[in-house]
Design a protein around this motif. Structure first.
Motif, PDB file in Angstrom:
ATOM      1  N   CYS A  91       0.866  -1.163   0.000  1.00  0.00           N
ATOM      2  CA  CYS A  91       0.000   0.000   0.000  1.00  0.00           C
ATOM      3  C   CYS A  91       0.913   1.226   0.000  1.00  0.00           C
ATOM      4  CB  CYS A  91      -0.875  -0.024   1.255  1.00  0.00           C
ATOM      5  SG  CYS A  91      -1.756   1.496   1.572  1.00  0.00           S
ATOM      6  N   ALA A  92       0.521   2.243  -0.706  1.00  0.00           N
ATOM      7  CA  ALA A  92       1.267   3.494  -0.715  1.00  0.00           C
ATOM      8  C   ALA A  92       0.289   4.640  -0.511  1.00  0.00           C
ATOM      9  CB  ALA A  92       2.023   3.672  -2.029  1.00  0.00           C
ATOM     10  N   SER A  93       0.778   5.737   0.032  1.00  0.00           N
ATOM     11  CA  SER A  93      -0.088   6.905   0.194  1.00  0.00           C
ATOM     12  C   SER A  93       0.633   8.145  -0.309  1.00  0.00           C
ATOM     13  CB  SER A  93      -0.506   7.087   1.658  1.00  0.00           C
ATOM     14  OG  SER A  93       0.578   7.534   2.467  1.00  0.00           O
ATOM     15  N   SER A  94      -0.138   9.125  -0.649  1.00  0.00           N
ATOM     16  CA  SER A  94       0.441  10.398  -1.066  1.00  0.00           C
ATOM     17  C   SER A  94      -0.514  11.520  -0.713  1.00  0.00           C
ATOM     18  CB  SER A  94       0.743  10.411  -2.560  1.00  0.00           C
ATOM     19  OG  SER A  94      -0.439  10.442  -3.316  1.00  0.00           O
ATOM     20  N   PRO A  95       0.054  12.708  -0.505  1.00  0.00           N
ATOM     21  CA  PRO A  95      -0.784  13.879  -0.224  1.00  0.00           C
ATOM     22  C   PRO A  95      -1.123  14.590  -1.521  1.00  0.00           C
ATOM     23  CG  PRO A  95       1.504  14.426   0.168  1.00  0.00           C
ATOM     24  CD  PRO A  95       1.475  13.014  -0.359  1.00  0.00           C
ATOM     25  N   ARG A  96      -2.081  14.064  -2.252  1.00  0.00           N
ATOM     26  CA  ARG A  96      -2.354  14.604  -3.571  1.00  0.00           C
ATOM     27  C   ARG A  96      -2.718  16.080  -3.513  1.00  0.00           C
ATOM     28  NH1 ARG A  96      -6.584  12.292  -7.995  1.00  0.00           N
ATOM     29  NH2 ARG A  96      -5.613  10.329  -7.471  1.00  0.00           N
ATOM     30  N   THR A  97      -3.333  16.490  -2.416  1.00  0.00           N
ATOM     31  CA  THR A  97      -3.778  17.878  -2.321  1.00  0.00           C
ATOM     32  C   THR A  97      -2.615  18.852  -2.340  1.00  0.00           C
ATOM     33  OG1 THR A  97      -3.852  17.586   0.068  1.00  0.00           O
ATOM     34  CG2 THR A  97      -5.918  17.368  -1.114  1.00  0.00           C
ATOM     35  N   SER A  98      -1.410  18.379  -2.040  1.00  0.00           N
ATOM     36  CA  SER A  98      -0.249  19.271  -2.101  1.00  0.00           C
ATOM     37  C   SER A  98       0.478  19.120  -3.432  1.00  0.00           C
ATOM     38  CB  SER A  98       0.713  18.980  -0.946  1.00  0.00           C
ATOM     39  OG  SER A  98       1.269  17.698  -1.100  1.00  0.00           O
ATOM     40  N   HIS A  99      -0.184  18.489  -4.399  1.00  0.00           N
ATOM     41  CA  HIS A  99       0.384  18.301  -5.729  1.00  0.00           C
ATOM     42  C   HIS A  99       1.689  17.514  -5.685  1.00  0.00           C
ATOM     43  CE1 HIS A  99      -2.658  21.040  -7.111  1.00  0.00           C
ATOM     44  NE2 HIS A  99      -2.276  21.914  -6.224  1.00  0.00           N
ATOM     45  N   SER A 100       1.774  16.632  -4.719  1.00  0.00           N
ATOM     46  CA  SER A 100       2.972  15.802  -4.634  1.00  0.00           C
ATOM     47  C   SER A 100       2.719  14.514  -5.393  1.00  0.00           C
ATOM     48  CB  SER A 100       3.265  15.497  -3.168  1.00  0.00           C
ATOM     49  OG  SER A 100       4.255  14.494  -3.065  1.00  0.00           O
ATOM     50  N   TYR A 101       3.619  14.160  -6.262  1.00  0.00           N
ATOM     51  CA  TYR A 101       3.465  12.952  -7.033  1.00  0.00           C
ATOM     52  C   TYR A 101       4.131  11.751  -6.390  1.00  0.00           C
ATOM     53  CZ  TYR A 101       1.862  15.947 -10.824  1.00  0.00           C
ATOM     54  OH  TYR A 101       1.165  16.832 -11.579  1.00  0.00           O
ATOM     55  N   GLU A 102       4.879  11.998  -5.320  1.00  0.00           N
ATOM     56  CA  GLU A 102       5.596  10.878  -4.721  1.00  0.00           C
ATOM     57  C   GLU A 102       4.644  10.013  -3.915  1.00  0.00           C
ATOM     58  OE1 GLU A 102       8.051  14.048  -5.808  1.00  0.00           O
ATOM     59  OE2 GLU A 102       6.748  14.133  -4.071  1.00  0.00           O
ATOM     60  N   GLN A 103       4.860   8.735  -3.994  1.00  0.00           N
ATOM     61  CA  GLN A 103       4.088   7.790  -3.208  1.00  0.00           C
ATOM     62  C   GLN A 103       5.000   7.190  -2.158  1.00  0.00           C
ATOM     63  OE1 GLN A 103       2.176   4.924  -5.760  1.00  0.00           O
ATOM     64  NE2 GLN A 103       1.342   6.499  -7.102  1.00  0.00           N
ATOM     65  N   TYR A 104       4.473   7.065  -0.969  1.00  0.00           N
ATOM     66  CA  TYR A 104       5.241   6.517   0.149  1.00  0.00           C
ATOM     67  C   TYR A 104       4.673   5.152   0.479  1.00  0.00           C
ATOM     68  CZ  TYR A 104       6.956  11.229   0.333  1.00  0.00           C
ATOM     69  OH  TYR A 104       7.532  12.425  -0.011  1.00  0.00           O
ATOM     70  N   PHE A 105       5.531   4.155   0.429  1.00  0.00           N
ATOM     71  CA  PHE A 105       5.089   2.777   0.539  1.00  0.00           C
ATOM     72  C   PHE A 105       5.145   2.264   1.977  1.00  0.00           C
ATOM     73  CE2 PHE A 105       4.538   0.971  -3.740  1.00  0.00           C
ATOM     74  CZ  PHE A 105       4.910   2.068  -4.502  1.00  0.00           C
ATOM     75  N   GLY A 106       4.216   1.383   2.279  1.00  0.00           N
ATOM     76  CA  GLY A 106       4.265   0.636   3.519  1.00  0.00           C
ATOM     77  C   GLY A 106       5.187  -0.549   3.377  1.00  0.00           C
ATOM     78  N   PRO A 107       5.367  -1.326   4.444  1.00  0.00           N
ATOM     79  CA  PRO A 107       6.289  -2.458   4.426  1.00  0.00           C
ATOM     80  C   PRO A 107       5.758  -3.664   3.672  1.00  0.00           C
ATOM     81  CG  PRO A 107       5.194  -2.335   6.534  1.00  0.00           C
ATOM     82  CD  PRO A 107       4.756  -1.119   5.771  1.00  0.00           C
ATOM     83  N   GLY A 108       4.478  -3.651   3.368  1.00  0.00           N
ATOM     84  CA  GLY A 108       3.897  -4.752   2.602  1.00  0.00           C
ATOM     85  C   GLY A 108       3.281  -5.833   3.471  1.00  0.00           C
ATOM     86  N   THR A 109       2.349  -6.551   2.890  1.00  0.00           N
ATOM     87  CA  THR A 109       1.775  -7.758   3.503  1.00  0.00           C
ATOM     88  C   THR A 109       2.119  -8.921   2.596  1.00  0.00           C
ATOM     89  OG1 THR A 109      -0.106  -6.621   4.539  1.00  0.00           O
ATOM     90  CG2 THR A 109      -0.348  -8.988   4.090  1.00  0.00           C
ATOM     91  N   ARG A 110       2.769  -9.916   3.175  1.00  0.00           N
ATOM     92  CA  ARG A 110       3.098 -11.103   2.387  1.00  0.00           C
ATOM     93  C   ARG A 110       1.969 -12.110   2.530  1.00  0.00           C
ATOM     94  NH1 ARG A 110       7.079 -12.833  -0.371  1.00  0.00           N
ATOM     95  NH2 ARG A 110       8.538 -11.256   0.391  1.00  0.00           N
ATOM     96  N   LEU A 111       1.276 -12.348   1.434  1.00  0.00           N
ATOM     97  CA  LEU A 111       0.168 -13.306   1.420  1.00  0.00           C
ATOM     98  C   LEU A 111       0.646 -14.607   0.794  1.00  0.00           C
ATOM     99  CD1 LEU A 111      -2.855 -14.111   1.672  1.00  0.00           C
ATOM    100  CD2 LEU A 111      -3.174 -13.158  -0.613  1.00  0.00           C
TER     101      LEU A 111
END
Lengths: 114, 113
Positions: A91-111
């Protein structure tokens, strides 16, 4: 600094079972993305949400669904699991409202589907 | 059809030297590019980005170059350090109307002490 939180970190399910993965974005990030990374593969975009609405859809199977809640956390629901669903889900999140294109990733879930 | 390609699956560089990681793309609509670093068992970590209105962006030891006519970008790391050893992904987005990123297959960089 707070990062993206994903739970659980590891999950083992059997074929045809269901699984729910959770993602808690960085505070004040309003956009959430889900990616699937199979063994030896690059991350594949599944789906994204902005302000609780689906904003983009990628290669997400019909057996999967996702939503974003009022507190901006997101859940990826996976049903009728198949062996091929075994992967790392980011999962990744970004603050789109600040016009930031970078996505910050979580550590992941291994299924792992057995 | 792989729209973002990293043709070198692995690269070894001596500590202190320059590491150059390459990425090619096919979709001319891509106008924003990012580089991520990934350690085992961790999520990708954002490194540096570049918009198509620029041809170079620099941040400390990391510089990204974009050649739009060749649909090619590269990440330069100078000087390389052993802690830089990781898998590096480039990702591209056609930002107009979408924020999804297409990732390359990654290049495993090993910096030798």
């Amino acid at each position: 600094a707070a990062g993206v939180i994903q739970s659980p970190r590891h999950l083992i399910k059997e074929k045809r079972e269901t699984a729910t993965l959770k993602c808690y974005p960085i505070p004040r990030h309003d956009t959430v993305y889900w990616y699937q990374q199979g063994p030896g593969q690059d991350p594949q975009f599944l789906i994204s949400f902005y302000e609780k609405m689906q904003s983009d859809k990628g290669s997400i199977p019909d057996r999967f669904s996702a939503q974003q809640f009022s507190d901006y956390h997101s859940e990826l629901n996976m049903s009728s699991l198949e062996l091929g669903d075994s992967a790392l889900y980011f999962c990744a999140s970004s603050p789109r409202t600040s016009h930031s294109y970078e996505q910050y990733f979580g550590p992941g879930t291994r299924l792992t589907v057995t | 059809d792989q729209q973002v390609k990293q043709n070198s699956p692995s690269l070894s560089v001596q500590e202190g030297r320059i590491s150059i990681l390459n990425c090619d793309y096919t979709n001319s609509m891509f106008d924003y590019f990012l580089w991520y670093k990934k350690y085992p068992a961790e999520g990708p970590t954002f490194l540096i980005s570049i918009s198509s209105i620029k041809d170079k962006n620099e941040d400390g030891r990391f510089t990204v170059f974009l050649n739009k006519s060749a649909k090619h970008l590269s990440l330069h790391i100078v000087p390389s350090q052993p802690g830089d050893s990781a898998v590096y992904f480039c990702a591209a987005s056609a930002s107009a109307g979408t924020y999804k990123y297409i990732f390359g297959t990654g290049t495993r960089l090993k910096v030798l002490a």
